[in-house]
Each structure stands twice: as C-alpha cells, then as structure tokens.
Design a protein around this motif. Structure first.
Motif, PDB file in Angstrom:
ATOM      1  N   ALA A   1      52.563  60.709  93.123  1.00 20.87           N
ATOM      2  CA  ALA A   1      53.511  59.697  92.445  1.00 20.87           C
ATOM      3  C   ALA A   1      52.655  58.824  91.515  1.00 20.87           C
ATOM      4  N   ASP A   2      53.271  58.299  90.402  1.00 22.71           N
ATOM      5  CA  ASP A   2      52.356  57.108  89.607  1.00 22.71           C
ATOM      6  C   ASP A   2      52.063  55.922  90.543  1.00 22.71           C
ATOM      7  N   SER A   3      53.206  55.900  91.135  1.00 22.29           N
ATOM      8  CA  SER A   3      53.185  54.439  91.825  1.00 22.29           C
ATOM      9  C   SER A   3      52.086  54.140  92.856  1.00 22.29           C
ATOM     10  N   VAL A   4      51.204  55.392  93.252  1.00 20.73           N
ATOM     11  CA  VAL A   4      50.577  55.368  94.250  1.00 20.73           C
ATOM     12  C   VAL A   4      48.893  55.858  93.797  1.00 20.73           C
ATOM     13  N   LYS A   5      49.005  56.460  92.616  1.00 17.45           N
ATOM     14  CA  LYS A   5      47.813  57.110  91.985  1.00 17.45           C
ATOM     15  C   LYS A   5      46.630  56.215  92.175  1.00 17.45           C
ATOM     16  N   GLY A   6      45.532  56.525  92.426  1.00 15.64           N
ATOM     17  CA  GLY A   6      44.539  55.525  92.300  1.00 15.64           C
ATOM     18  C   GLY A   6      44.237  54.746  93.617  1.00 15.64           C
ATOM     19  N   ARG A   7      45.284  54.587  94.392  1.00 15.60           N
ATOM     20  CA  ARG A   7      45.473  53.677  95.656  1.00 15.60           C
ATOM     21  C   ARG A   7      45.330  54.681  97.211  1.00 15.60           C
ATOM     22  N   PHE A   8      46.071  55.810  97.052  1.00 15.52           N
ATOM     23  CA  PHE A   8      46.453  56.549  97.951  1.00 15.52           C
ATOM     24  C   PHE A   8      45.625  57.960  97.783  1.00 15.52           C
ATOM     25  N   THR A   9      45.312  58.409  98.914  1.00 17.26           N
ATOM     26  CA  THR A   9      44.575  59.836  98.709  1.00 17.26           C
ATOM     27  C   THR A   9      45.201  60.678  99.967  1.00 17.26           C
ATOM     28  N   VAL A  10      45.637  61.907  99.760  1.00 21.56           N
ATOM     29  CA  VAL A  10      46.127  62.983 100.434  1.00 21.56           C
ATOM     30  C   VAL A  10      44.877  63.938 100.723  1.00 21.56           C
ATOM     31  N   SER A  11      44.520  64.217 102.116  1.00 20.49           N
ATOM     32  CA  SER A  11      43.577  65.233 102.504  1.00 20.49           C
ATOM     33  C   SER A  11      44.047  66.167 103.675  1.00 20.49           C
TER      34      SER A  11
ATOM     35  N   VAL B   1      47.052  66.755 108.386  1.00 26.69           N
ATOM     36  CA  VAL B   1      47.067  66.216 107.052  1.00 26.69           C
ATOM     37  C   VAL B   1      47.099  64.767 107.245  1.00 26.69           C
ATOM     38  N   TYR B   2      46.230  64.094 106.247  1.00 24.01           N
ATOM     39  CA  TYR B   2      46.346  62.652 106.305  1.00 24.01           C
ATOM     40  C   TYR B   2      46.883  61.991 104.774  1.00 24.01           C
ATOM     41  N   LEU B   3      47.025  60.964 104.904  1.00 20.84           N
ATOM     42  CA  LEU B   3      47.369  59.975 103.877  1.00 20.84           C
ATOM     43  C   LEU B   3      46.771  58.588 104.033  1.00 20.84           C
ATOM     44  N   GLN B   4      45.523  58.602 103.262  1.00 15.32           N
ATOM     45  CA  GLN B   4      44.767  57.246 103.239  1.00 15.32           C
ATOM     46  C   GLN B   4      45.478  56.329 102.168  1.00 15.32           C
ATOM     47  N   MET B   5      45.861  55.140 102.749  1.00 12.86           N
ATOM     48  CA  MET B   5      46.489  54.316 101.553  1.00 12.86           C
ATOM     49  C   MET B   5      45.634  52.933 101.791  1.00 12.86           C
ATOM     50  N   ASN B   6      45.132  52.679 100.347  1.00 13.92           N
ATOM     51  CA  ASN B   6      44.432  51.616 100.185  1.00 13.92           C
ATOM     52  C   ASN B   6      45.231  50.430  99.171  1.00 13.92           C
ATOM     53  N   SER B   7      44.619  49.108  99.274  1.00 13.27           N
ATOM     54  CA  SER B   7      45.334  48.120  98.466  1.00 13.27           C
ATOM     55  C   SER B   7      46.592  48.322  98.546  1.00 13.27           C
ATOM     56  N   LEU B   8      47.225  48.319  99.768  1.00 17.25           N
ATOM     57  CA  LEU B   8      48.653  48.304  99.983  1.00 17.25           C
ATOM     58  C   LEU B   8      49.432  46.973  99.388  1.00 17.25           C
ATOM     59  N   GLU B   9      50.643  47.443  98.769  1.00 18.74           N
ATOM     60  CA  GLU B   9      51.506  46.366  98.335  1.00 18.74           C
ATOM     61  C   GLU B   9      52.772  46.256  99.047  1.00 18.74           C
ATOM     62  N   PRO B  10      53.420  45.074  98.910  1.00 19.34           N
ATOM     63  CA  PRO B  10      54.578  44.788  99.607  1.00 19.34           C
ATOM     64  C   PRO B  10      55.532  46.106  99.201  1.00 19.34           C
ATOM     65  N   GLU B  11      55.585  46.483  98.001  1.00 17.96           N
ATOM     66  CA  GLU B  11      56.412  47.688  97.392  1.00 17.96           C
ATOM     67  C   GLU B  11      56.261  48.814  98.177  1.00 17.96           C
ATOM     68  N   ASP B  12      55.272  49.051  98.943  1.00 19.70           N
ATOM     69  CA  ASP B  12      54.901  50.223  99.652  1.00 19.70           C
ATOM     70  C   ASP B  12      55.532  50.168 101.042  1.00 19.70           C
ATOM     71  N   THR B  13      56.393  49.164 101.201  1.00 17.86           N
ATOM     72  CA  THR B  13      56.842  49.111 102.773  1.00 17.86           C
ATOM     73  C   THR B  13      58.070  50.316 102.701  1.00 17.86           C
ATOM     74  N   ALA B  14      57.961  50.974 103.905  1.00 16.01           N
ATOM     75  CA  ALA B  14      58.855  52.063 103.944  1.00 16.01           C
ATOM     76  C   ALA B  14      58.626  53.061 104.952  1.00 16.01           C
ATOM     77  N   VAL B  15      59.586  53.864 105.496  1.00 17.27           N
ATOM     78  CA  VAL B  15      59.316  54.981 106.537  1.00 17.27           C
ATOM     79  C   VAL B  15      58.652  55.897 105.858  1.00 17.27           C
ATOM     80  N   TYR B  16      57.338  56.640 106.162  1.00 20.16           N
ATOM     81  CA  TYR B  16      56.781  57.395 105.667  1.00 20.16           C
ATOM     82  C   TYR B  16      56.835  58.940 106.279  1.00 20.16           C
TER      83      TYR B  16
END
Length: 124
Positions: A61-71, A79-94
C-alpha cells in the motif's frame, strides 16, 4: 485447510520498529500467496502488503511503501511483516492471510484463510 497463527505486535512509540510473524500449518505453504491487512478502529480493513509464493514479488500500500517489508521463509512456513518508522496512523489490528489463487490481490475477499489478528499501537 490452513491455520495461521500470528505473533508480534505491541505498543511502541512513533519511529520505532516491530516485526510481525505468521506461521502456517499444513503443507505446500510455498503455493500460497500471503497478504497482510490491517483494521483501525471505526475503519474498514485495508490492504498492507502481499508476497507471492516464492517471495520474488511483493506489493505494498502507498501508505507503508518504503517503511514496511514483507518477506517469507517457506522452510519455516512463515511470513513476516517488518515495520519500520512506525507512525500513530499505523495503529490497527494486523491480519495475515493466505490465498490459494494464482494472482496477487489487494482485495481481502480473495484470501481464503486468516490469522487471528494482532494489535499494533503506536503512540505519538
């Protein structure tokens, strides 16, 4: 039938990193397209990232591009989701999800199996 068990998540401050994991039961994990979605309070579930069976293709998603990495590690059915430079707007159930199809999709209705969800909360 595939069961997905998620781990990771938690409460962090803005700018921090987290890694989510999702372990799949069963065989032929490498045949499944895997996706990550999230749902914030009062909002619809939205696409975050997807990865194809061999890990060679990913979309974000554009909102996470460059900050999140799926592998993925097919030897570990994970499967992993590496989340960097987290922002308050990332608050959610994943949620992680598995798709038996052949085409990568941003749409949650294309996915056949879902993890239990894990809370990510980012404070400002």
């Amino acid at each position: 039938q595939v069961q997905l068990v998620q781990s990771g998540g938690g409460l962090v401050q803005a700018g921090a990193s987290l890694r989510l994991s999702c372990v799949a039961s069963g065989r032929m994990f490498g045949w499944y397209i895997m996706g990550w979605f999230r749902q914030a309070p009062g909002k619809e579930r939205e696409f975050v990232a997807t990865i194809n069976g061999n890990g060679g293709s990913t979309y974000y998603a554009d909102s996470v591009k460059g900050r999140f990495t799926v592998s993925r590690d097919n030897a570990k059915n994970t499967v992993y989701l590496q989340m960097n430079s987290l922002e308050p707007e990332d608050t959610a159930v994943y949620y992680c999800a598995a798709d038996r199809g052949f085409k990568m999709s941003y749409s949650d209705y294309e996915y056949d199996y879902w993890g239990q969800g894990t809370q990510v909360t980012v404070s400002s």
